[in-house]
Each structure stands twice: as C-alpha cells, then as structure tokens.
Design an enzyme around this catalytic site. Structure first.
Site, short mmCIF file in Angstrom:
data_model
loop_
_atom_site.label_atom_id
_atom_site.label_comp_id
_atom_site.label_asym_id
_atom_site.label_seq_id
_atom_site.Cartn_x
_atom_site.Cartn_y
_atom_site.Cartn_z
N GLY A 46 0.75 -1.26 0.23
CA GLY A 46 -0.32 0.31 0.36
C GLY A 46 1.36 0.98 -0.21
N GLN A 51 3.24 10.31 1.40
CA GLN A 51 4.04 9.63 0.93
C GLN A 51 4.85 9.53 0.17
OE1 GLN A 51 2.28 5.29 2.01
NE2 GLN A 51 4.11 4.82 3.36
N CYS A 89 5.66 0.00 7.17
CA CYS A 89 5.34 0.73 6.51
C CYS A 89 6.58 1.62 5.28
CB CYS A 89 5.27 2.15 7.30
SG CYS A 89 5.01 3.55 6.72
N LEU A 90 6.45 1.93 3.65
CA LEU A 90 7.78 2.23 3.00
C LEU A 90 8.75 2.67 3.58
CD1 LEU A 90 6.09 1.69 -0.41
CD2 LEU A 90 7.68 -0.04 0.43
N HIS A 131 -4.29 0.90 7.93
CA HIS A 131 -2.88 1.75 7.72
C HIS A 131 -2.48 3.00 6.67
CE1 HIS A 131 2.03 1.20 8.11
NE2 HIS A 131 1.53 1.65 6.62
N GLU A 132 -3.13 3.00 5.95
CA GLU A 132 -2.85 3.82 4.82
C GLU A 132 -4.07 4.85 4.59
OE1 GLU A 132 -0.12 3.31 2.97
OE2 GLU A 132 0.34 1.10 3.26
N HIS A 135 -2.61 7.22 7.44
CA HIS A 135 -1.77 8.38 6.73
C HIS A 135 -2.51 9.46 6.04
CE1 HIS A 135 2.27 6.30 6.32
NE2 HIS A 135 1.91 5.09 5.77
NI NI Z 1 2.14 3.38 5.99
#
Ligand code: NI
Length: 160
Positions: A46, A51, A89-90, A131-132, A135
């Site tokens: 995701g 991000q 998380c990226l 999670h997304e 953000h």
């Molecule tokens: Ni993330």
C-alpha cells in the site's frame, strides 16, 4: 509513469492531514499511476499520497500483487473483530512492530474515474486499508506499536 521519491519518517509531510480530491484531473491520474508504480517497485502492499509528498486523500493498495485498489477520498463504514500482527511501512524502512487492527473493514471510496465503490476486506487487506487511511490523517503506525519497534533483519534472524 514515473517513480516518485518515498518520504521517510521525520519528514513533516507525513504528519499532515490530507485534503479531499474535488475532481479527477490528468495530473491526479498521473499521480495515481506513479503511486502504483512506486508501490510495486518498493514491494509494498500500500502507499498513500502523503508518502510521495502530496497532501491529497488518495491511497493505492494491492495485497496480492495482482489486485490493485485505488481509493480516492476513502472512508471506513464498518469494522469488526481484531487482529494483532506485525506491520511495516515504506516510510519507516527496515522496521516492523506489532499493531492491533480490526479483522474486517468495509470502506467506500472513489476509483480513478471518480466512480464510487465499496470495498470489504479481512486480515491483510483490512490491515492495509486501516494503515493507509491513517496516513491521510497524518498518522504513522509507529505511534500505535505495542512493544518495541524492531529491525526487520533481527526478526528474520530470529525466525531463521
Ligand atoms: Ni505506511
């Protein structure tokens, strides 16, 4: 399409609340395509617009690698159950931590053509949606972690 630079923890853009998308423009469509490409390139499941430094309510999710969801102005309608597991998380590279999330999520969002649709998910998909969407509120999972934030490498060593 182009890869975008993934912002990392400490970058203030990750802690800001995102704005609604009012209309789909060629520029926003390009952003969505770039987000998908960037997510796949980074082996993520995701990615949220902040991000890549854009404060718009857009996320892309693909937990299987062949079933991408584009969610514009997403909202969670219903949740149930509970799951506790490791999350990453990226924007927090190399780290993982334990987070409790609902085990079922029903959400509504617009797709890249601004068509409204509902999405139901359990397990990893439910976790990814939560999670997304966090953000978009400027929230990172590291603030919800139960116990220590671990290095992915250490975890892999432990598990052999
Ligand atoms: Ni993330």
């Amino acid at each position: 399409m182009a890869l975008r630079n993934i912002r990392e923890i400490g970058d203030g853009v990750l802690n800001k609340k995102c704005k609604e998308v009012k209309e789909m423009t060629p520029r926003t469509k390009e952003l969505i395509e770039d987000m998908l490409e960037t997510m796949y390139e980074a082996n993520g499941v995701g990615l949220a617009a902040p991000q890549v430094g854009v404060l718009k309510r857009i996320v892309v999710i693909d937990v299987t690698g062949e079933d991408p969801y584009v969610m514009v102005n997403p909202r969670i309608l219903e949740t149930s159950g509970e799951q506790t597991g490791n999350e990453g998380c990226l924007s927090v590279p190399g780290k993982t931590g334990t987070v409790t999330r609902p085990n079922y999520v029903k959400a509504v969002a617009y797709d890249e053509n601004m068509e409204l649709y509902e999405l139901e998910g359990t397990e990893l998909l439910a976790r990814a949606i939560c999670h997304e969407l966090d953000h978009l509120e400027g929230k990172l999972y590291v603030d919800m972690v139960e116990g220590p934030l671990m290095n992915v490498e250490d975890l892999e060593d432990e598990e052999g």
